[in-house]
Design a protein around this motif. Sequence first.
Motif: not given
Length: 250
Positions: A205-226
């Motif tokens: 949940i925390l990762m999802k919130k972080l990606r919403n802040r930092i990723e150009p497209d949170p649904a397809r993250p490019i900076y923090v990847v799984t």
Amino acid sequence: MMTTDATTAATSPLVLVVDDETAIRRFLRTGLEMHGFRVVEAETARQAGELAVMRQPDLVVLDLGLPDADGATVIEALRGWSQAPIIVLSVRKSEAEKVRLLEGGADDYIVKPFGMAELLARARVVLRRAVRQETADPIVRVGGFSIDLARRLVSRDGSAVILSPKQFALLRALAIHHGSVMTHRQLMRELWPQEPDEDVQYLRILMKKLRNRIEPDPARPIYVVTELAVGYRLRTQEQLDAAGYAAAMH
């Protein structure tokens, strides 16, 4: 007087290659030396321990299947006194095995067979991180994204990104290990030290919130990847470029 070439050779990173297969050691030595590394070789856990003490390598490339001990034993022994980065090589593909080794002190993990380009990229990542930790460089940059660890500032494309304390703590943990995998358990211990066995769903949940802040497209993250079933990785610029995002980020 030492020549320029000799001085350069003496200051090149020293890699301890540990593998019981002569052909693999030859392949690794040739590829690493062609790209400016110095190499020493060991074919057993005992030799690896002796050379690590005598030569103080900058990086250890370690095969798990040694004749006298499991590679995990070598990692444990090295981590008792050395912070040199360790990249594990193995034919074992188990996600649980990767987690065990990363939590035991390995910095990265490559499954055989692999290409020299992949190994070189991973080696550069862990060596850069080691230098950054020694020099206390507080700023991590990748693409249009930057993290100033000292001033606790985050920006994307020149604009400030506001994070909650917990979101920043998660990003900071990943930035300190920039380019390498952090397992779910390692992150849980970092974020909830009093309750390290908390449900991993809180981390997701925390990762999802972080990606919403930092990723150009949170649904397809490019900076923090799984890293599936293992954890997360904050990519380096080299990893971002290799993933095909160079044009979009420059």
